[in-house]
Design an enzyme around this catalytic site. Structure first.
Site, mmCIF file in Angstrom:
data_model
loop_
_atom_site.group_PDB
_atom_site.id
_atom_site.type_symbol
_atom_site.label_atom_id
_atom_site.label_comp_id
_atom_site.label_asym_id
_atom_site.label_seq_id
_atom_site.Cartn_x
_atom_site.Cartn_y
_atom_site.Cartn_z
ATOM 1 N N ASP A 44 0.986 -1.368 -0.151
ATOM 2 C CA ASP A 44 -0.085 -0.106 0.124
ATOM 3 C C ASP A 44 0.883 1.193 -0.293
ATOM 4 O O ASP A 44 1.996 1.187 0.785
ATOM 5 C CB ASP A 44 -0.672 -0.653 1.548
ATOM 6 C CG ASP A 44 -2.185 -0.917 1.469
ATOM 7 O OD1 ASP A 44 -2.215 -1.046 0.062
ATOM 8 O OD2 ASP A 44 -2.129 -1.653 2.044
ATOM 9 N N ASP A 94 -7.298 -0.780 -4.305
ATOM 10 C CA ASP A 94 -8.124 -1.184 -2.965
ATOM 11 C C ASP A 94 -9.227 -0.267 -3.696
ATOM 12 O O ASP A 94 -10.436 -0.598 -3.324
ATOM 13 C CB ASP A 94 -7.697 -0.562 -1.618
ATOM 14 C CG ASP A 94 -5.913 -1.601 -1.275
ATOM 15 O OD1 ASP A 94 -6.435 -2.659 -1.385
ATOM 16 O OD2 ASP A 94 -6.151 -0.835 -0.562
#
Length: 168
Positions: free
Chosen positions: A112, A138
């Site tokens: 991320d 995401d």
């Protein structure tokens, strides 16, 4: 069906490319601020699912996401609906799921790096960050899920309502 796989492939390629760039540039840095007090890139490794929640071991997650992705592809393939409102959300969810699954398979965790910095600080004596660090996959999953909710009635027309064609 080509539109589905084309869009999903774009999501997967963008996701994997941006994660590779994040590893090269951000892994050894604290953060790179893009918009002060709002948006920065921060490298993070996520062993869990949404918001870092640990749901199951890596192997179970891979199996679960793989199964869900396969079911999505089969559902889209078997459907006669070829509208953008139908294809787009499923392609986004599929592409995002596969993008994160690639990370789990190749590295055991999801990379991320997008950090919306709404608030980081103390609340009642506890350090909190009000928004998780996330990635392109995401985002695609979230946008796809929102589109499914938003266009639910056109994607899944109510089959229980039958037109009354009786002549009186």
């Amino acid at each position: 069906m080509n539109w589905f796989f084309t869009l999903a492939s774009i999501v997967i390629v963008l996701d994997q490319l941006t994660k590779k760039i994040a590893v090269m540039i951000l892994k050894e840095k604290e953060s790179v601020t893009l918009i002060p007090d709002w948006l920065k890139f921060t490298y993070a490794e996520n062993n869990g699912i949404a918001f870092g929640m640990e749901f199951a071991p890596k192997e179970v997650m891979i199996l679960l996401v793989g199964t869900i992705s396969l079911l999505i592809a089969l559902y889209v393939f078997r459907s006669k609906n070829r509208t953008t409102r139908f294809i787009l959300p499923f392609a986004l969810v599929f592409g995002g799921g596969v993008g994160n699954m690639i990370d789990r398979i190749t590295g055991g965790k999801v990379i991320d790096f997008i950090h919306i910095d709404l608030y980081n600080g103390m609340i009642m004596g506890t350090w909190v960050s009000l928004w998780p660090i996330f990635n392109i996959a995401d985002s695609a999953i979230t946008i796809g899920a929102c589109l499914l909710i938003l266009f639910h009635s056109t994607i899944f027309p109510d089959q229980s309502v039958q037109k009354n064609t009786d002549v009186h």
